[in-house]
Design an enzyme around this catalytic site. Structure first.
Site, PDB file in Angstrom:
ATOM      1  N   CYS A  55      -0.721 -17.638 -12.514  1.00  0.00           N
ATOM      2  CA  CYS A  55      -0.975 -18.474 -13.706  1.00  0.00           C
ATOM      3  C   CYS A  55       0.023 -19.619 -13.884  1.00  0.00           C
ATOM      4  O   CYS A  55      -0.374 -20.764 -14.102  1.00  0.00           O
ATOM      5  CB  CYS A  55      -0.927 -17.618 -14.971  1.00  0.00           C
TER       6      CYS A  55
ATOM      7  N   GLU B  12     -10.410 -23.262  -9.581  1.00  0.00           N
ATOM      8  CA  GLU B  12      -9.177 -23.875 -10.113  1.00  0.00           C
ATOM      9  C   GLU B  12      -8.487 -24.724  -9.043  1.00  0.00           C
ATOM     10  O   GLU B  12      -8.081 -25.857  -9.288  1.00  0.00           O
ATOM     11  CB  GLU B  12      -8.230 -22.783 -10.622  1.00  0.00           C
TER      12      GLU B  12
ATOM     13  N   LYS C 179       0.238 -22.222 -10.889  1.00  0.00           N
ATOM     14  CA  LYS C 179      -1.100 -22.853 -10.856  1.00  0.00           C
ATOM     15  C   LYS C 179      -1.244 -23.864 -11.993  1.00  0.00           C
ATOM     16  O   LYS C 179      -1.635 -24.997 -11.787  1.00  0.00           O
ATOM     17  CB  LYS C 179      -2.153 -21.743 -10.923  1.00  0.00           C
TER      18      LYS C 179
ATOM     19  N   ALA D  46     -10.020 -17.925 -19.748  1.00  0.00           N
ATOM     20  CA  ALA D  46     -10.105 -19.355 -19.454  1.00  0.00           C
ATOM     21  C   ALA D  46     -10.074 -19.551 -17.950  1.00  0.00           C
ATOM     22  O   ALA D  46      -9.448 -18.781 -17.229  1.00  0.00           O
ATOM     23  CB  ALA D  46      -8.923 -20.088 -20.086  1.00  0.00           C
TER      24      ALA D  46
ATOM     25  N   HIS E 115     -12.730 -33.150 -37.920  1.00  0.00           N
ATOM     26  CA  HIS E 115     -13.390 -34.326 -37.373  1.00  0.00           C
ATOM     27  C   HIS E 115     -12.390 -35.435 -37.040  1.00  0.00           C
ATOM     28  O   HIS E 115     -11.445 -35.623 -37.795  1.00  0.00           O
ATOM     29  CB  HIS E 115     -14.390 -34.836 -38.419  1.00  0.00           C
TER      30      HIS E 115
ATOM     31  N   TYR F 143     -12.576 -17.531  -9.995  1.00  0.00           N
ATOM     32  CA  TYR F 143     -11.549 -18.229 -10.769  1.00  0.00           C
ATOM     33  C   TYR F 143     -10.661 -19.098  -9.859  1.00  0.00           C
ATOM     34  O   TYR F 143     -10.445 -20.272 -10.107  1.00  0.00           O
ATOM     35  CB  TYR F 143     -10.598 -17.217 -11.411  1.00  0.00           C
TER      36      TYR F 143
ATOM     37  N   CYS G 230       1.601 -13.338 -12.026  1.00  0.00           N
ATOM     38  CA  CYS G 230       1.365 -14.389 -13.027  1.00  0.00           C
ATOM     39  C   CYS G 230       2.465 -15.446 -12.987  1.00  0.00           C
ATOM     40  O   CYS G 230       2.197 -16.637 -12.914  1.00  0.00           O
ATOM     41  CB  CYS G 230       1.276 -13.778 -14.424  1.00  0.00           C
TER      42      CYS G 230
ATOM     43  N   GLY H 211     -16.050 -18.492  -4.766  1.00  0.00           N
ATOM     44  CA  GLY H 211     -16.424 -19.323  -5.922  1.00  0.00           C
ATOM     45  C   GLY H 211     -15.997 -18.699  -7.230  1.00  0.00           C
ATOM     46  O   GLY H 211     -16.636 -18.887  -8.261  1.00  0.00           O
TER      47      GLY H 211
ATOM     48  N   GLU I  95     -15.387 -29.067 -33.389  1.00  0.00           N
ATOM     49  CA  GLU I  95     -16.239 -28.987 -34.589  1.00  0.00           C
ATOM     50  C   GLU I  95     -17.689 -28.668 -34.227  1.00  0.00           C
ATOM     51  O   GLU I  95     -18.447 -28.186 -35.061  1.00  0.00           O
ATOM     52  CB  GLU I  95     -16.135 -30.260 -35.427  1.00  0.00           C
TER      53      GLU I  95
HETATM   54  P1  NDP Z   1     -13.033 -13.481  -8.074  1.00  0.00           P
HETATM   55  O1  NDP Z   1     -13.428 -12.064  -8.070  1.00  0.00           O
HETATM   56  O2  NDP Z   1     -12.997 -14.227  -9.356  1.00  0.00           O
HETATM   57  O3  NDP Z   1     -14.005 -14.272  -7.100  1.00  0.00           O
HETATM   58  C1  NDP Z   1     -14.151 -13.900  -5.757  1.00  0.00           C
HETATM   59  C2  NDP Z   1     -15.092 -14.866  -5.071  1.00  0.00           C
HETATM   60  O4  NDP Z   1     -15.094 -14.576  -3.685  1.00  0.00           O
HETATM   61  C3  NDP Z   1     -16.526 -14.762  -5.551  1.00  0.00           C
HETATM   62  O5  NDP Z   1     -17.082 -16.053  -5.576  1.00  0.00           O
HETATM   63  C4  NDP Z   1     -17.174 -13.890  -4.483  1.00  0.00           C
HETATM   64  O6  NDP Z   1     -18.535 -14.179  -4.278  1.00  0.00           O
HETATM   65  C5  NDP Z   1     -16.415 -14.343  -3.250  1.00  0.00           C
HETATM   66  N1  NDP Z   1     -16.378 -13.334  -2.189  1.00  0.00           N
HETATM   67  C6  NDP Z   1     -15.964 -12.053  -2.280  1.00  0.00           C
HETATM   68  N2  NDP Z   1     -16.038 -11.444  -1.077  1.00  0.00           N
HETATM   69  C7  NDP Z   1     -16.511 -12.373  -0.225  1.00  0.00           C
HETATM   70  C8  NDP Z   1     -16.827 -12.358   1.164  1.00  0.00           C
HETATM   71  N3  NDP Z   1     -16.659 -11.259   1.883  1.00  0.00           N
HETATM   72  N4  NDP Z   1     -17.291 -13.488   1.722  1.00  0.00           N
HETATM   73  C9  NDP Z   1     -17.480 -14.603   0.984  1.00  0.00           C
HETATM   74  N5  NDP Z   1     -17.205 -14.681  -0.332  1.00  0.00           N
HETATM   75  C10 NDP Z   1     -16.727 -13.580  -0.925  1.00  0.00           C
HETATM   76  O7  NDP Z   1     -11.648 -13.524  -7.317  1.00  0.00           O
HETATM   77  P2  NDP Z   1     -10.482 -14.599  -7.234  1.00  0.00           P
HETATM   78  O8  NDP Z   1      -9.833 -14.350  -5.932  1.00  0.00           O
HETATM   79  O9  NDP Z   1     -10.954 -15.980  -7.546  1.00  0.00           O
HETATM   80  O10 NDP Z   1      -9.528 -14.169  -8.425  1.00  0.00           O
HETATM   81  C11 NDP Z   1      -9.101 -12.820  -8.541  1.00  0.00           C
HETATM   82  C12 NDP Z   1      -8.935 -12.436  -9.975  1.00  0.00           C
HETATM   83  O11 NDP Z   1      -7.742 -12.986 -10.486  1.00  0.00           O
HETATM   84  C13 NDP Z   1     -10.018 -12.955 -10.922  1.00  0.00           C
HETATM   85  O12 NDP Z   1     -11.165 -12.163 -10.936  1.00  0.00           O
HETATM   86  C14 NDP Z   1      -9.303 -12.934 -12.245  1.00  0.00           C
HETATM   87  O13 NDP Z   1      -9.385 -11.640 -12.775  1.00  0.00           O
HETATM   88  C15 NDP Z   1      -7.883 -13.265 -11.858  1.00  0.00           C
HETATM   89  N6  NDP Z   1      -7.592 -14.687 -12.098  1.00  0.00           N
HETATM   90  C16 NDP Z   1      -7.629 -15.165 -13.384  1.00  0.00           C
HETATM   91  C17 NDP Z   1      -7.359 -16.482 -13.643  1.00  0.00           C
HETATM   92  C18 NDP Z   1      -7.434 -16.987 -15.036  1.00  0.00           C
HETATM   93  O14 NDP Z   1      -7.371 -16.195 -15.956  1.00  0.00           O
HETATM   94  N7  NDP Z   1      -7.564 -18.309 -15.250  1.00  0.00           N
HETATM   95  C19 NDP Z   1      -7.023 -17.434 -12.577  1.00  0.00           C
HETATM   96  C20 NDP Z   1      -7.031 -16.821 -11.266  1.00  0.00           C
HETATM   97  C21 NDP Z   1      -7.299 -15.510 -11.063  1.00  0.00           C
HETATM   98  P3  NDP Z   1     -19.725 -13.520  -5.144  1.00  0.00           P
HETATM   99  O15 NDP Z   1     -19.806 -14.322  -6.403  1.00  0.00           O
HETATM  100  O16 NDP Z   1     -20.914 -13.699  -4.274  1.00  0.00           O
HETATM  101  O17 NDP Z   1     -19.342 -12.083  -5.367  1.00  0.00           O
END
Ligand code: NDP
Length: 457
Positions: free
Chosen positions: A48, A185, A51, A344, A438, A181, A43, A179, A443
């Site tokens: 976090c 971001e 970022k 978030a 407001h 988090y 983090c 696609g 709101e």
């Molecule tokens: P996520 O699990 O959020 O997303 C992973 C993405 O990668 C999904 O879109 C998934 O697709 C795709 N994916 C997984 N495996 C493959 C593959 N083999 N080929 C192609 N695409 C793939 O992971 P992140 O890495 O973005 O973040 C990790 C974690 O960190 C988050 O889940 C969250 O818990 C934490 N985090 C929190 C934040 C916040 O609070 N603002 C900010 C950043 C991270 P599909 O949808 O098809 O499964």
């Protein structure tokens, strides 16, 4: 006198490990914390905090554009990106010192090196001065997670969020695979800074697991801002070219870019930790299996935070650390409630969400949906083609609001307050009885009167 060197040895000085350790020490335990890298963990050092600083930095690009609609005359503003990175790093150094000081002032010993569990009550630490074994009545594993990249030819050319936070210069065109988090971001941040951004997702939409209206709205807003989302698309291979990289997609289709980033999820950091050999059960993804008290299959070994791969969010790890320390060293048993954990996403626009998505709520009974889509007042003058979406998910029978979702400026700040209401079990009638502030976007959450008659989701 205890026969152990420590009452508690924690492996991993991230958000969960630091909180559990310093509280346990405050409750009178003799605590050591093993960390090989920087104190603060994902983090603070690689997630976090850096970022969000870069998201802030990039957002000025929108602010400068929007300001023109309010009469401001600005020369072409230019970013000195390497200065932003360097100032961000200075701030991380400061925070690392703060964390180190907090541990010291709370009497926690920092054991620098790589930790490995060698038995139910022993941890081996390999550091600059060699390897030494320590004993502890309880061991707490808080080693977090690490980016996971799928096996694709040429994937070694790709960077992850770790390196993306350290780039000294901005690429011209970055392709981000994933696609979740992290992908959305970083896409928002690079796009605002003028980088061409292409997202490649294997599914039909971004942010799997989020409410469908959140997913649709964010994808639409990101595309309006110029981000290309390549849906149902798989990368077959990455090759180096004279100017950067070429990504092979279906058939003969390729994308050329000068930076490739993978944000395809994270895996728990359990490899080489000696857990399996010590008898600790892991799940098929390598996460440590724990009960509601964070106890593993070995009674003296505990784990919490991302290494257990449940809700991988900093405040969750911190709250788990608080519950662990109180339960184990303060005769105050605490079990964390995982209901209605708000979250978030610092995309542009950002997302704030708490409770159930419409789809999840429908599994529990009949629901009423209240939704508002609007152009924020600021953009009537700024001219920006941006819309916000706010949505309440209400259980028809009880009238309880079980989900509250927003895509739009300030959504993370707004959702925190509504998370209290959801946690307290507020009903739609109580939302309606609350007077709005407001003129704000917030709101809308207390002024939505019309149920959505027929909703696609
Ligand atoms: P996520 O699990 O959020 O997303 C992973 C993405 O990668 C999904 O879109 C998934 O697709 C795709 N994916 C997984 N495996 C493959 C593959 N083999 N080929 C192609 N695409 C793939 O992971 P992140 O890495 O973005 O973040 C990790 C974690 O960190 C988050 O889940 C969250 O818990 C934490 N985090 C929190 C934040 C916040 O609070 N603002 C900010 C950043 C991270 P599909 O949808 O098809 O499964």
């Amino acid at each position: 006198m205890s026969k152990f060197d420590y009452d508690l040895l924690t492996i991993g000085a991230g958000s969960g490990g630091v909180r559990a350790s310093r509280l346990s020490s405050g409750f009178g335990a003799r605590v050591g914390i093993v960390e090989n890298s920087r104190i603060g963990g994902t983090c603070v050092m690689r997630g976090c905090v850096p970022k969000k600083l870069l998201v802030y930095g990039s957002h000025f690009a929108h602010d400068f554009e929007d300001a023109k609609g309010f009469g401001w005359q600005l020369d072409e503003p230019k970013i000195n990106y390497s200065k932003l990175i360097s100032d961000k790093n200075t701030e991380l150094d400061r925070l690392e010192n703060v964390y180190g000081r907090i541990l010291r002032e709370n009497g926690v010993s920092h054991l620098e090196g790589i930790g490995r569990v060698t038995g139910p009550n022993t941890v081996e630490v390999t550091g600059a001065d060699g390897t030494k074994e320590y004993s502890a009545e309880k061991i707490l594993v808080t080693t977090g997670g690490w980016p996971h990249l799928p096996q694709v030819p040429g994937v070694e050319y790709a960077i992850t969020s770790n390196e993306a936070l350290e780039l000294e210069t901005l690429p011209k065109h970055i392709v981000i695979v994933g696609g979740g988090y992290i992908a959305v971001e970083f896409a928002g941040m690079f796009n605002a800074l003028g980088v061409k951004v292409t997202i490649i997702i294997r599914a039909g939409n971004i942010l799997r697991g989020f409410d469908e209206d959140v997913r649709d709205t964010l994808a639409e807003e990101m595309e309006k801002s110029g981000i290309i989302i390549n849906r149902e698309c798989v990368v077959r291979g990455i090759e180096e070219t004279a100017d950067g990289y070429s990504l092979r997609l279906h058939g003969t289709e390729t994308i050329e870019c000068d930076k490739v980033m993978y944000a395809t999820g994270r895996k728990p950091n359990t490899f080489g930790l000696g857990l399996v050999e010590a008898g600790v059960e892991l799940d098929e993804g390598g996460a440590v299996k724990v009960d509601k008290n964070y106890q593993t299959s070995v009674p003296s070994i505990f784990a919490l935070g991302d290494v257990t791969n449940r809700i991988n969010l900093t405040p969750v790890a911190i709250n788990e650390g608080i519950a662990f320390a109180n339960s184990q060293f303060n005769q105050n048993p605490m079990v964390m409630d995982y209901n209605a954990v708000p979250a978030a996403v610092f995309s542009q626009p950002p997302v704030g969400t708490v409770g159930l998505s419409e789809q999840q709520a429908r599994e529990n009974g009949e629901v009423d949906i209240y939704m508002s889509r609007f152009r924020p007042m600021k953009h009537t003058l700024s001219g920006r083609d941006a819309h916000s979406m706010m949505k309440l998910v209400v259980m028809r029978e009880s009238g309880k609001v079980v989900g509250c979702h927003m895509v739009g400026d300030d959504a993370p700040e707004i959702i925190q307050g509504f998370a209290v209401a959801i946690k307290a079990g507020a009903t739609k009638a109580q939302f309606d009885a609350t007077v709005g502030v407001h003129p704000t976007a917030a709101e809308e959450f207390v002024t939505m009167r019309e149920k959505l008659p027929d909703h696609g989701h």
